[in-house]
Design a protein around this motif. Structure first.
Motif, PDB file in Angstrom:
ATOM      1  N   THR A  53       0.812  -1.210   0.000  1.00 37.78           N
ATOM      2  CA  THR A  53       0.000   0.000   0.000  1.00 37.78           C
ATOM      3  C   THR A  53       0.847   1.262   0.000  1.00 37.78           C
ATOM      4  OG1 THR A  53      -0.218  -0.300   2.332  1.00 37.78           O
ATOM      5  CG2 THR A  53      -2.087  -0.912   0.991  1.00 37.78           C
ATOM      6  N   ASP A  63      -7.998   3.617   4.873  1.00 42.02           N
ATOM      7  CA  ASP A  63      -7.858   2.907   3.599  1.00 42.02           C
ATOM      8  C   ASP A  63      -9.190   2.310   3.148  1.00 42.02           C
ATOM      9  OD1 ASP A  63      -6.362   2.327   1.376  1.00 42.02           O
ATOM     10  OD2 ASP A  63      -5.589   0.437   2.138  1.00 42.02           O
ATOM     11  N   SER A 114     -12.297 -10.561   7.081  1.00 37.48           N
ATOM     12  CA  SER A 114     -11.536  -9.540   6.339  1.00 37.48           C
ATOM     13  C   SER A 114     -11.570  -9.866   4.859  1.00 37.48           C
ATOM     14  CB  SER A 114     -10.068  -9.521   6.809  1.00 37.48           C
ATOM     15  OG  SER A 114      -9.447 -10.738   6.434  1.00 37.48           O
ATOM     16  N   ALA A 115     -11.175  -8.886   4.067  1.00 32.67           N
ATOM     17  CA  ALA A 115     -11.074  -9.113   2.618  1.00 32.67           C
ATOM     18  C   ALA A 115      -9.980 -10.131   2.318  1.00 32.67           C
ATOM     19  CB  ALA A 115     -10.785  -7.798   1.906  1.00 32.67           C
ATOM     20  N   SER A 116      -8.886 -10.063   3.067  1.00 28.85           N
ATOM     21  CA  SER A 116      -7.791 -11.025   2.840  1.00 28.85           C
ATOM     22  C   SER A 116      -8.312 -12.445   2.951  1.00 28.85           C
ATOM     23  CB  SER A 116      -6.677 -10.836   3.888  1.00 28.85           C
ATOM     24  OG  SER A 116      -6.084  -9.575   3.777  1.00 28.85           O
ATOM     25  N   ASN A 174     -10.598 -13.510   0.165  1.00 24.39           N
ATOM     26  CA  ASN A 174      -9.839 -13.889  -1.031  1.00 24.39           C
ATOM     27  C   ASN A 174      -9.211 -15.274  -0.887  1.00 24.39           C
ATOM     28  OD1 ASN A 174     -10.202 -11.751  -2.861  1.00 24.39           O
ATOM     29  ND2 ASN A 174      -8.775 -10.458  -1.735  1.00 24.39           N
ATOM     30  N   TYR A 178      -3.009  -5.584  -5.139  1.00 26.38           N
ATOM     31  CA  TYR A 178      -2.944  -5.898  -3.713  1.00 26.38           C
ATOM     32  C   TYR A 178      -4.263  -6.545  -3.336  1.00 26.38           C
ATOM     33  CZ  TYR A 178      -2.334  -5.829   1.273  1.00 26.38           C
ATOM     34  OH  TYR A 178      -2.222  -6.236   2.594  1.00 26.38           O
ATOM     35  N   HIS A 179      -4.193  -7.744  -2.783  1.00 27.65           N
ATOM     36  CA  HIS A 179      -5.418  -8.455  -2.396  1.00 27.65           C
ATOM     37  C   HIS A 179      -5.320  -8.962  -0.969  1.00 27.65           C
ATOM     38  CE1 HIS A 179      -7.000  -8.276  -6.481  1.00 27.65           C
ATOM     39  NE2 HIS A 179      -5.831  -8.695  -6.924  1.00 27.65           N
ATOM     40  N   GLY A 180      -4.419  -8.379  -0.178  1.00 30.27           N
ATOM     41  CA  GLY A 180      -4.361  -8.750   1.226  1.00 30.27           C
ATOM     42  C   GLY A 180      -3.038  -9.392   1.605  1.00 30.27           C
ATOM     43  N   GLU A 225      -8.945  -6.662  -9.251  1.00 32.06           N
ATOM     44  CA  GLU A 225      -9.901  -5.584  -9.008  1.00 32.06           C
ATOM     45  C   GLU A 225     -10.449  -5.141 -10.372  1.00 32.06           C
ATOM     46  OE1 GLU A 225      -8.809  -2.583  -5.765  1.00 32.06           O
ATOM     47  OE2 GLU A 225      -6.895  -3.057  -6.696  1.00 32.06           O
ATOM     48  N   ASN A 236      -4.485   0.101  -5.846  1.00 32.97           N
ATOM     49  CA  ASN A 236      -3.413   0.146  -4.856  1.00 32.97           C
ATOM     50  C   ASN A 236      -2.093   0.630  -5.440  1.00 32.97           C
ATOM     51  OD1 ASN A 236      -4.449  -0.881  -2.184  1.00 32.97           O
ATOM     52  ND2 ASN A 236      -5.247  -2.450  -3.560  1.00 32.97           N
ATOM     53  N   ASP A 261     -12.334  -8.646  -7.060  1.00 35.92           N
ATOM     54  CA  ASP A 261     -12.150  -8.134  -5.695  1.00 35.92           C
ATOM     55  C   ASP A 261     -12.678  -6.697  -5.652  1.00 35.92           C
ATOM     56  OD1 ASP A 261     -11.165  -7.045  -3.336  1.00 35.92           O
ATOM     57  OD2 ASP A 261      -9.219  -8.058  -3.466  1.00 35.92           O
ATOM     58  N   THR A 303     -13.157  -4.961  -2.853  1.00 34.40           N
ATOM     59  CA  THR A 303     -12.895  -4.435  -1.509  1.00 34.40           C
ATOM     60  C   THR A 303     -12.817  -2.903  -1.496  1.00 34.40           C
ATOM     61  OG1 THR A 303     -11.787  -6.460  -0.906  1.00 34.40           O
ATOM     62  CG2 THR A 303     -11.229  -4.517   0.397  1.00 34.40           C
ATOM     63  N   HIS A 304     -12.095  -2.334  -2.435  1.00 32.82           N
ATOM     64  CA  HIS A 304     -12.011  -0.871  -2.526  1.00 32.82           C
ATOM     65  C   HIS A 304     -13.088  -0.300  -3.439  1.00 32.82           C
ATOM     66  CE1 HIS A 304      -7.507  -0.185  -1.261  1.00 32.82           C
ATOM     67  NE2 HIS A 304      -8.321  -0.368  -0.237  1.00 32.82           N
ATOM     68  N   LYS A 350     -13.499  -4.546   4.245  1.00 30.90           N
ATOM     69  CA  LYS A 350     -13.447  -3.123   4.596  1.00 30.90           C
ATOM     70  C   LYS A 350     -14.833  -2.550   4.869  1.00 30.90           C
ATOM     71  CE  LYS A 350      -8.866  -2.435   2.823  1.00 30.90           C
ATOM     72  NZ  LYS A 350      -7.877  -1.522   2.329  1.00 30.90           N
TER      73      LYS A 350
END
Ligand SMILES: Cc1ncc(COP(=O)(O)O)c(C=O)c1O
Length: 499
Positions: A37, A129, A183-185, A188, A211-213, A268, A273, A301, A303-304, A328
């Motif tokens: 990140t 984040d 969590s997102a991690s 995944n 970035y996926h965790g 994503e 990221n 993904d 997540t964001h 998130k």
């Protein structure tokens, strides 16, 4: 400034970036380094960065760093106490590697503002984040948590809120069946395990700059020809299980999938990221077709990007993933991860569950996953905070933020461009927006980002995480965007004022 190297056994992000920056001054060949990140381009730009004089930048940074240290004396005291009981003086070592200075300790937050241990109030432009994008204490979520706490915090049995949340997510994202993690991690991780079992393959394809965790295969980067673990303590075999392609490069994806050993592509909708990298108009359709042709599952993904539009970019762009992962802000600020799947995968999962009769099944679950507190929080967040109207609000404010950044850059004769992704903006230091992570990394200049961040912090604005925003949350209003832009204007004015 306390060196992060002395505080963490891990080669921390900032140490790595600072060193890269020093190295790049003498380097003869450009290279760039990814970091989850916090990333930067190590491209050579000795006297100047994207129209900004480096020596002026350096002077401003020293001054702002000194002011920041003076302003955060109470946090520093807490940091000294913390170091006696926690490695690096933080509850999660990653926090210590994010900045050149010790992290501030926070005492409270409401809406889009928080207060640090020294009593300073900050307008937040990063929302942890994008994990606190519903605001720091959204009333519907607070009410739901309080009510559930009185009825019981944890049972390891399902509660009705799980059905409600699954139904709400199915309506948004178009995938029929859902599972929950914390969590997102971990969402995944489980989505990939399901893909591996369903395809009888082991590899995963991710895009450079992803970035996926914080899990082993996801902390691998490289190129089509070479992959390597990005951090320490990871199993070396992870690099052998992850294949990397440049974003927006369907030819490379086609080549890599043709080996028929890739269980899933995990991506994503737009990379978020490494600044922001938007897909080419035909990229997602091509990706879907390649996955279908080669028997590879597609995991999106969100997540964001769930913050970019109601139903995420999956709905906005009519994407058709086999699996979709979230974390998130889906829990309204309370830890929750989720993954959605097609009816076919749900039926497959049902047939392959672990059972007490001794038959081994798909590896899923954790004692506190799908706990009632997280689920009632998500139900309230999805139902009452993350509404269609709320997304229209953040999209409008995000547009205003991006317009303001573009206008400020122009006013100060910088040929920069603002990123635009719903409520999120950001800085592209080139006239062309990036198509790949390599392009995007050229805009991640650690000195510039860090100086801007500390300058803003000293004036009551918090813009955390080098490769992120600024972004607005559901709790921001027009006045908050104006405050950010006014302070940015001051910063750019001073930065470009001449020698
Ligand atoms: C796209 C994406 N996926 C997954 C994650 C991991 O989220 P968490 O750290 O909450 O597990 C992140 C975190 O930044 C992310 O950006």
């Amino acid at each position: 400034m306390i060196s992060s190297a002395s505080r963490s056994p891990m080669r921390s992000a900032v140490e790595r970036l600072s060193r890269s920056f020093d190295e790049c001054r003498s380097a003869s060949t450009p290279h760039f380094a990814y970091c989850p990140t916090t990333m930067q381009s190590d491209h050579v730009n000795q006297g100047e960065v994207a129209g900004v004089d480096r020596s002026r930048l350096e002077r401003m940074r020293r001054r702002e760093d000194a002011t920041f240290r003076q302003r955060t004396a109470a946090s520093e005291r807490l940091g000294r106490r913390a170091r006696l009981v926690m490695p690096s003086g933080v509850p999660m070592a990653w926090m210590a590697g994010l900045y050149r200075h010790d992290p501030m300790f926070v005492v409270a937050g409401e809406g889009c503002h928080f207060v640090d241990a020294d009593g300073h109030t900050y307008l937040d432009m990063n929302q942890a984040d994008l994990s606190a994008s519903c605001g720091f204490s959204p009333q519907p979520v607070v009410d739901a948590i309080v009510a559930q706490a009185k009825r019981g915090l944890q049972f390891l049995l399902p509660v009705e809120a799980a059905i409600d949340v699954a139904e709400l997510l199915a309506a948004r994202y178009g995938l029929s069946h859902w599972q929950f993690t914390l969590s997102a991690s971990t969402a995944n991780v489980e989505a990939l395990r399901l893909a591996r079992l369903a395809t009888a393959r082991t590899k995963v394809l991710m895009f450079a700059g992803h970035y996926h965790g914080h899990w082993d295969e996801a902390l691998v980067d490289g190129t089509e020809r070479e992959t390597h673990a990005e951090l320490l303590g990871l199993t070396p075999s992870a690099a052998a299980e992850t294949v990397i392609a440049p974003f927006n490069d369907l030819e490379t994806v086609a080549r890599l999938l043709a080996n028929h050993d890739v269980a899933a592509v995990l991506t994503e909708p737009a990379l978020t990221n490494v600044g922001v990298v938007q897909p080419d108009p035909d990229f997602h359709q091509g990706l879907r077709e390649l996955c279908t042709r080669q028997g590879t599952l597609l995991i999106i993904d969100e997540t964001h990007t769930q913050m970019a539009a109601w139903g995420g970019l999956t709905r906005a762009w009519s994407l058709q993933p086999d699996l979709l992962t979230l974390g998130k802000s889906v829990g309204g600020g309370v830890p929750l991860g989720a993954y959605g799947m097609t009816p076919q995968l749900a039926e497959f999962m049902d047939r392959h569950r672990d059972d007490d009769a001794g038959e081994a099944g798909l590896a899923t679950g954790g004692t506190t996953y799908a706990n009632p507190l997280s689920l009632v929080a998500a139900r309230a967040a999805l139902g009452e905070v993350m509404t269609v109207d709320a997304y229209s609000h953040t999209q409008r404010l995000g547009g205003k933020l991006a317009d303001g950044i573009d206008a400020a850059a122009k006013r100060h004769r910088l040929s920069w461009r603002a990123h635009r992704l719903g409520g999120r903006s950001g800085y592209c230091l080139e006239a062309e927006l990036p198509r790949t992570a390599e392009d995007a990394a050229r805009s991640l200049d650690v000195e510039l980002i860090d100086t801007r961040r500390v300058y803003l912090a000293n004036r009551g604005i918090w813009e955390a995480i080098a490769s992120a925003g600024p972004a607005v949350s559901f709790a921001h209003d027009d006045g908050d965007v104006a405050t950010y832009l006014e302070t940015l204007d001051q910063f750019l004015g001073e930065l470009t004022a001449g020698p």
